[in-house]
Design an enzyme around this catalytic site. Structure first.
Site, PDB file in Angstrom:
ATOM      1  N   ASP A  98      29.551  52.449 -76.666  1.00  0.00           N
ATOM      2  CA  ASP A  98      30.350  51.953 -77.665  1.00  0.00           C
ATOM      3  C   ASP A  98      30.312  50.444 -77.315  1.00  0.00           C
ATOM      4  O   ASP A  98      30.595  49.894 -76.186  1.00  0.00           O
ATOM      5  CB  ASP A  98      31.665  52.635 -77.261  1.00  0.00           C
ATOM      6  CG  ASP A  98      32.771  52.617 -78.293  1.00  0.00           C
ATOM      7  OD1 ASP A  98      32.782  51.662 -79.187  1.00  0.00           O
ATOM      8  OD2 ASP A  98      33.405  53.633 -78.392  1.00  0.00           O
ATOM      9  N   ASP A 194      32.326  49.157 -82.483  1.00  0.00           N
ATOM     10  CA  ASP A 194      33.655  49.294 -82.657  1.00  0.00           C
ATOM     11  C   ASP A 194      34.408  48.384 -83.647  1.00  0.00           C
ATOM     12  O   ASP A 194      33.870  47.116 -83.785  1.00  0.00           O
ATOM     13  CB  ASP A 194      34.549  49.113 -81.455  1.00  0.00           C
ATOM     14  CG  ASP A 194      35.931  48.989 -81.261  1.00  0.00           C
ATOM     15  OD1 ASP A 194      36.260  50.125 -81.317  1.00  0.00           O
ATOM     16  OD2 ASP A 194      36.352  48.284 -81.116  1.00  0.00           O
ATOM     17  N   GLU A 249      32.132  51.737 -87.015  1.00  0.00           N
ATOM     18  CA  GLU A 249      33.287  52.036 -87.268  1.00  0.00           C
ATOM     19  C   GLU A 249      33.961  51.294 -88.432  1.00  0.00           C
ATOM     20  O   GLU A 249      34.034  49.941 -88.005  1.00  0.00           O
ATOM     21  CB  GLU A 249      34.418  52.012 -86.032  1.00  0.00           C
ATOM     22  CG  GLU A 249      35.583  52.798 -86.473  1.00  0.00           C
ATOM     23  CD  GLU A 249      36.705  52.014 -85.438  1.00  0.00           C
ATOM     24  OE1 GLU A 249      37.681  52.811 -85.365  1.00  0.00           O
ATOM     25  OE2 GLU A 249      36.804  51.124 -84.947  1.00  0.00           O
ATOM     26  N   HIS A 318      38.822  59.848 -80.310  1.00  0.00           N
ATOM     27  CA  HIS A 318      39.815  59.499 -79.338  1.00  0.00           C
ATOM     28  C   HIS A 318      41.152  58.903 -80.321  1.00  0.00           C
ATOM     29  O   HIS A 318      41.805  58.312 -79.423  1.00  0.00           O
ATOM     30  CB  HIS A 318      39.243  58.673 -78.535  1.00  0.00           C
ATOM     31  CG  HIS A 318      38.669  57.346 -78.885  1.00  0.00           C
ATOM     32  ND1 HIS A 318      37.658  57.371 -79.920  1.00  0.00           N
ATOM     33  CD2 HIS A 318      39.192  55.904 -78.834  1.00  0.00           C
ATOM     34  CE1 HIS A 318      37.493  55.958 -80.338  1.00  0.00           C
ATOM     35  NE2 HIS A 318      38.378  55.318 -79.563  1.00  0.00           N
ATOM     36  N   ASP A 319      40.830  58.484 -81.723  1.00  0.00           N
ATOM     37  CA  ASP A 319      42.014  57.828 -82.082  1.00  0.00           C
ATOM     38  C   ASP A 319      42.880  58.686 -83.230  1.00  0.00           C
ATOM     39  O   ASP A 319      43.720  58.117 -83.695  1.00  0.00           O
ATOM     40  CB  ASP A 319      41.348  56.510 -82.870  1.00  0.00           C
ATOM     41  CG  ASP A 319      40.873  55.844 -82.330  1.00  0.00           C
ATOM     42  OD1 ASP A 319      41.355  55.188 -81.102  1.00  0.00           O
ATOM     43  OD2 ASP A 319      39.825  54.899 -82.865  1.00  0.00           O
TER      44      ASP A 319
HETATM   45  C1  GLC Z   1      38.751  50.888 -82.443  1.00  0.00           C
HETATM   46  C2  GLC Z   1      38.787  52.099 -81.320  1.00  0.00           C
HETATM   47  C3  GLC Z   1      40.192  52.145 -80.801  1.00  0.00           C
HETATM   48  C4  GLC Z   1      40.598  50.569 -80.232  1.00  0.00           C
HETATM   49  C5  GLC Z   1      40.233  49.736 -81.494  1.00  0.00           C
HETATM   50  C6  GLC Z   1      40.365  48.416 -80.778  1.00  0.00           C
HETATM   51  O1  GLC Z   1      39.429  51.408 -83.544  1.00  0.00           O
HETATM   52  O2  GLC Z   1      38.541  53.234 -81.764  1.00  0.00           O
HETATM   53  O3  GLC Z   1      40.218  52.976 -79.898  1.00  0.00           O
HETATM   54  O4  GLC Z   1      41.941  50.811 -79.848  1.00  0.00           O
HETATM   55  O5  GLC Z   1      39.123  50.020 -81.926  1.00  0.00           O
HETATM   56  O6  GLC Z   1      39.321  48.028 -80.043  1.00  0.00           O
END
Ligand code: GLC
Length: 538
Positions: A98, A194, A249, A318-319
């Site tokens: 990641d 990310d 993402e 995980h979100d």
């Molecule tokens: C992404 C991750 C999340 C994190 C955010 C800030 O959305 O998936 O878990 O809190 O970025 O890095």
């Protein structure tokens, strides 16, 4: 369409903090991942996506990196990492990391330097202003924090401890590119990148008719004009030079925009995670979420990508809360709904991702007390809303539905101490249902959710049309039935998933051989609650 190894792969996402602890400190670690590789290999997993394991003060569980080239203390050492990578490769599997590129921790040495004085050479590595914009942070509260020492504000789209890097500065970008290459040269096989659509900002105020202190400013920080130039440079300077896989993402990207993101001609990544499907469900829509809106979104992505790009397929991460508790029914039809949802998304065109625990149908947590939650987003949400007078009970109701901690409780390996996750006190409470909902119980059961996932993975690998076939929506007259066909080189497969708890009339209109189903007994002319079937059509 090009055939590649990552298009034929199944990915498993590990949130290592909650996966398996071997040191007894209650926090999962890299040796824990290594210990469970046989489990993953046995399931049919090809690629592991590991959430951040870099050095971090863990304000946001690793999404706040303080050293990109070191391992966080709780997770082990670089030797542990190297051993894990070697063990992954020796099983013929691959590893993707990641990459958190939008921000660093405020404990990163770069930020220490940057904030030490206005004329420090790294001052411009972050975003400093005399006068902040009126933006709200994505995690609540203001997006700027005042630094009394140098008398300026710094920008943070997330918590105040996750400081936004200044991507306008080429020194920053090339330093990050070097870091990425360093990991590739160590042997990693790709990245999930990310929060990638926040790298570019439009530094102007939001309209603020009510005169609030700060206001949500999504459009000023997401997919801003010029973002693609950064992404293109990163692709050309780094990604394109290696045989790796990249997944960005990418919030708020719509199917009609996918070309510049992921098409074979001009894409910057191999795949992206869009959130459109998940946006069909949120707290307000909980009561009337419907399969129709989900079909509409996913079908649009299938059609838009076919022949020019490749989808990522996912239900959970995980979100997000656990889908068996949101889209499914985690009470009466727990097993049926977990498997029907699985079939629905997994056999479309794209690379499927499984989030740890999803393969055994892990559910949302019944935490009643705000003190049991660990997630910084959840805690901020509670704090800021209480400050604005929202009643405690109302907030708890929302938090129980949407908190990211729903997906972060420890992996449930067996029914013994701490579900076999750790010998020590886990960093977050277990879901008490581990007594009956765990890997060990399901490994022995042919009808379990885990066994179903294994069969599904095996199917996907046995039929070319499940890899490269075109997806076509079917059975449009049944609103709660998500059905589609896949077709490739004279092979046709139909996937039918009934995503509701009633029964519905349905019959296969063609001749077909049943390949997979989640009920042992079924009738020709109806679908039972959350029934799913896969047919090879003649
Ligand atoms: C992404 C991750 C999340 C994190 C955010 C800030 O959305 O998936 O878990 O809190 O970025 O890095």
């Amino acid at each position: 369409m090009k055939k590649t190894w990552w298009k034929e792969a199944v990915v498993y996402q590990i949130y290592a903090r909650s996966f398996k602890d071997t040191s007894g400190d209650g926090i999962g670690d890299l040796n824990g991942v290594t210990e469970k590789l046989d489990y993953l290999q046995n399931m049919g997993i090809d690629i592991i996506w590991l959430c951040p394991m870099y050095k971090s003060p863990n304000v946001d569980n690793g999404y706040d990196v303080s050293d990109y080239r070191a391992i966080m203390d709780e997770m082990g050492t670089m030797e542990d990492f190297d051993r894990m990578l070697k063990e992954i490769h020796s099983r013929g599997m691959k590893l993707i990391l990641d990459l958190v590129l939008n921000h660093t921790s405020d404990q990163h040495p770069w930020f220490h330097e940057s904030k030490s004085s206005r004329d420090n050479p790294k001052r411009d590595w972050y975003v400093w202003r005399d006068k902040p914009t009126n933006w709200e942070s994505i995690f609540g509260g203001p997006a700027w924090t005042f630094d009394p020492k140098t008398n300026q504000y710094y920008l943070h789209l997330y918590t105040k401890n996750q400081v936004d890097l200044n991507w306008e500065n080429p020194e920053v970008r090339y330093e990050l590119y070097d870091m990425i290459k360093w990991w590739i040269e160590k042997g990693v096989d790709g990245f999930r990148v990310d929060a990638i659509n926040h790298l570019k900002k439009d530094y102007t105020d939001m309209p603020n008719p009510e005169g609030k202190n700060y206001v949500p400013a999504w459009e000023k920080m997401t997919n801003v004009e010029g973002l693609q130039d950064f992404l293109e440079e990163m692709r050309d300077e780094v990604f394109e030079k290696y045989d790796i896989v990249t997944v960005g993402e990418a919030n708020s990207v719509k199917a009609h925009e996918l070309s510049e993101w992921i098409s074979e001609d001009e894409g910057k990544f191999d795949m992206i995670f869009h959130l459109e499907a998940h946006e069909t469900w949120d707290t307000d829509k909980d009561a009337d979420w419907n399969v129709g809106s989900l079909k509409e979104v996913l079908d649009r992505w299938q059609r838009s990508a076919h022949g020019i790009a490749w989808n990522s397929l996912y239900l959970e991460n995980h979100d997000r809360p656990r889908t068996v508790s949101t889209w499914g029914d985690d009470q009466e039809f727990w097993q049926e709904s977990a498997t029907a949802l699985a079939c629905m998304y997994f056999l479309m065109q794209g690379t499927p991702f499984i989030y740890q625990g999803q393969e055994i149908g892990m559910t949302n947590v019944p935490f009643d007390d705000i003190k049991m939650f660990r997630d910084v987003e959840t805690k901020n949400f509670y704090r800021y809303n209480r400050m604005h007078g929202v009643p405690h009970e109302e907030l708890m109701e929302t938090i129980k539905k949407i908190s990211r901690d729903n997906a972060r409780t420890p992996m449930q390996w067996n029914d013994r101490k701490n579900a076999g996750f750790s010998e020590g006190e886990p960093w977050i409470s277990l879901n008490p249902n581990y007594k009956w909902l765990n890997v060990e119980a399901q490994e022995m059961d042919e009808q379990s959710i885990l066994s179903f996932y294994k069969k599904m993975i095996f199917l996907r690998k046995s039929y070319k049309c499940l890899l490269y076939g075109e997806t076509e929506l079917a059975e449009l007259d049944c609103p709660d039935v998500y059905a589609y066909t896949r077709e490739f080189e004279n092979q046709r497969i139909m996937v039918v998933s009934h995503l509701d708890s009633d029964e519905c009339k349905w019959a296969l209109r063609a001749k077909g051989q049943l390949l997979l189903s989640n009920y042992q007994h079924f009738e020709e002319r109806k679908l039972q609650p959350f029934e799913t079937r896969v047919y090879l059509l003649e």
